[in-house]
Write a protein that holds these residues in place. Sequence first.
Motif, PDB file in Angstrom:
ATOM      1  N   MET A   1      10.166  11.623   7.577  1.00 55.80           N
ATOM      2  CA  MET A   1      12.102  12.062   7.505  1.00 55.80           C
ATOM      3  C   MET A   1      11.782  12.705   6.266  1.00 55.80           C
ATOM      4  O   MET A   1      12.487  12.855   5.988  1.00 55.80           O
ATOM      5  N   LYS A   2      11.394  11.657   5.190  1.00 55.06           N
ATOM      6  CA  LYS A   2      11.133  12.291   3.713  1.00 55.06           C
ATOM      7  C   LYS A   2      11.106  13.409   3.561  1.00 55.06           C
ATOM      8  O   LYS A   2      11.969  14.420   2.635  1.00 55.06           O
ATOM      9  N   GLN A   3      10.553  14.038   4.450  1.00 53.71           N
ATOM     10  CA  GLN A   3       9.813  15.425   4.357  1.00 53.71           C
ATOM     11  C   GLN A   3      10.884  16.464   5.300  1.00 53.71           C
ATOM     12  O   GLN A   3      11.053  17.355   5.383  1.00 53.71           O
ATOM     13  N   LYS A   4      12.154  15.882   5.592  1.00 55.94           N
ATOM     14  CA  LYS A   4      12.539  15.985   7.036  1.00 55.94           C
ATOM     15  C   LYS A   4      12.761  16.466   8.518  1.00 55.94           C
ATOM     16  O   LYS A   4      13.188  17.596   8.815  1.00 55.94           O
ATOM     17  N   ALA A   5      11.169  16.333   8.866  1.00 54.64           N
ATOM     18  CA  ALA A   5      10.849  16.569   9.641  1.00 54.64           C
ATOM     19  C   ALA A   5      11.553  15.919  10.973  1.00 54.64           C
ATOM     20  O   ALA A   5      12.372  14.336  10.138  1.00 54.64           O
ATOM     21  N   GLN A   6      11.448  15.764  12.430  1.00 52.65           N
ATOM     22  CA  GLN A   6      11.862  15.072  13.408  1.00 52.65           C
ATOM     23  C   GLN A   6      11.341  14.605  13.993  1.00 52.65           C
ATOM     24  O   GLN A   6      10.375  15.222  14.890  1.00 52.65           O
ATOM     25  N   VAL A   7      11.077  13.560  13.971  1.00 50.97           N
ATOM     26  CA  VAL A   7      10.266  12.303  14.528  1.00 50.97           C
ATOM     27  C   VAL A   7      10.609  11.875  16.031  1.00 50.97           C
ATOM     28  O   VAL A   7      11.076  11.382  16.455  1.00 50.97           O
ATOM     29  N   LEU A   8       9.793  12.773  16.761  1.00 47.51           N
ATOM     30  CA  LEU A   8       9.850  12.288  18.266  1.00 47.51           C
ATOM     31  C   LEU A   8       9.464  10.629  18.672  1.00 47.51           C
ATOM     32  O   LEU A   8      10.091  10.578  19.754  1.00 47.51           O
ATOM     33  N   GLY A   9       8.069  10.464  17.749  1.00 48.29           N
ATOM     34  CA  GLY A   9       7.870   9.245  18.386  1.00 48.29           C
ATOM     35  C   GLY A   9       6.090   8.860  17.679  1.00 48.29           C
ATOM     36  O   GLY A   9       5.534   9.774  16.905  1.00 48.29           O
TER      37      GLY A   9
ATOM     38  N   ALA B   1       1.376  -1.390  -0.029  1.00 46.66           N
ATOM     39  CA  ALA B   1       0.259   0.100  -0.126  1.00 46.66           C
ATOM     40  C   ALA B   1       1.115   0.393  -0.286  1.00 46.66           C
ATOM     41  O   ALA B   1       1.988   0.885   0.003  1.00 46.66           O
ATOM     42  N   GLU B   2      -0.056   2.448  -0.275  1.00 46.03           N
ATOM     43  CA  GLU B   2       0.795   3.999  -0.202  1.00 46.03           C
ATOM     44  C   GLU B   2       0.580   4.055   1.053  1.00 46.03           C
ATOM     45  O   GLU B   2      -1.148   4.578   0.939  1.00 46.03           O
ATOM     46  N   ALA B   3       1.201   5.254   1.744  1.00 46.66           N
ATOM     47  CA  ALA B   3       0.658   6.120   2.616  1.00 46.66           C
ATOM     48  C   ALA B   3       1.066   7.208   2.130  1.00 46.66           C
ATOM     49  O   ALA B   3       2.327   7.653   1.604  1.00 46.66           O
ATOM     50  N   GLU B   4       0.305   8.810   1.689  1.00 46.53           N
ATOM     51  CA  GLU B   4       0.605   9.575   2.032  1.00 46.53           C
ATOM     52  C   GLU B   4       0.067  11.600   2.321  1.00 46.53           C
ATOM     53  O   GLU B   4      -0.570  10.764   3.680  1.00 46.53           O
ATOM     54  N   ILE B   5       1.360  11.897   1.829  1.00 48.53           N
ATOM     55  CA  ILE B   5       0.910  13.797   3.079  1.00 48.53           C
ATOM     56  C   ILE B   5       0.613  14.471   1.498  1.00 48.53           C
ATOM     57  O   ILE B   5       1.707  15.113   0.630  1.00 48.53           O
ATOM     58  N   GLN B   6       0.651  15.785   2.169  1.00 44.12           N
ATOM     59  CA  GLN B   6       0.632  16.351   1.028  1.00 44.12           C
ATOM     60  C   GLN B   6       1.835  17.557   1.404  1.00 44.12           C
ATOM     61  O   GLN B   6       2.744  17.408   2.640  1.00 44.12           O
ATOM     62  N   VAL B   7       2.219  18.136   0.320  1.00 40.74           N
ATOM     63  CA  VAL B   7       3.776  18.167   0.261  1.00 40.74           C
ATOM     64  C   VAL B   7       4.187  19.684   1.102  1.00 40.74           C
ATOM     65  O   VAL B   7       5.388  19.717   2.263  1.00 40.74           O
ATOM     66  N   ASP B   8       3.639  19.863   1.317  1.00 38.42           N
ATOM     67  CA  ASP B   8       3.471  21.361   2.588  1.00 38.42           C
ATOM     68  C   ASP B   8       3.405  21.334   4.198  1.00 38.42           C
ATOM     69  O   ASP B   8       2.851  22.209   4.578  1.00 38.42           O
ATOM     70  N   ALA B   9       2.322  19.632   4.080  1.00 41.83           N
ATOM     71  CA  ALA B   9       2.552  19.518   5.815  1.00 41.83           C
ATOM     72  C   ALA B   9       3.280  19.896   6.957  1.00 41.83           C
ATOM     73  O   ALA B   9       2.876  19.859   8.368  1.00 41.83           O
ATOM     74  N   VAL B  10       4.486  19.607   6.295  1.00 38.93           N
ATOM     75  CA  VAL B  10       5.522  19.364   7.278  1.00 38.93           C
ATOM     76  C   VAL B  10       6.197  19.781   7.050  1.00 38.93           C
ATOM     77  O   VAL B  10       6.770  20.134   5.904  1.00 38.93           O
TER      78      VAL B  10
END
Length: 181
Positions: free
Chosen positions: A147-155, A111-120
């Motif tokens: 992480m692909k959008q270079k966000a810092q995932v805290l948990g 499957a694929e999951a997605e977010i809007q490009v400007d979401a993060v």
Amino acid sequence: MADSTRAQKLDLVLQHIRNVPDFPSKGIMFKDICPILKEPKALAAVIDLFEEHVRQNHPHTELIAGLDARGFLFGPLLAQRLGIGFVLVRKKGKLPGPTVSVAYALEYATAEAEIQVDAVQPGQKVLIIDDLLATGGTLYAACELMMKQKAQVLGCMVVIELKDLHGAERLPVPVFSLLQN
């Protein structure tokens, strides 16, 4: 929150999780969170417990990202409580405008999951929320998207973790679960 209050809230949440045998297929014991949503005190308890965790452990969180679809039930309430934004992580093809996606494996398919490009934005501190952690595939995909959008995932945060399936071991970040089964 006092330990006795926390224990009472956890007990209230546990009382409102229904076990549904043989759903969606034989041999599966489905954990139904719908009764939580029908009982305002149980829903408030879930959000209270998540809020306490975030304020104690991740006070600099900037966004809550919720997984399609049950993460959408808890995530916006928590984000509002914290005074921060909420981001949708959806199945491919469900969001308007430019998106970024990640493929992930299901038991018998992909499957694929997605977010809007400007979401993060790069560097934003994000917590990911869902109702249940089983094998960890969907939460892993959400982490990859952030992480692909270079966000810092805290948990990641879930209401229920099915410990026997070892999904938390698959994730690149810590998991906070209200209940373990």
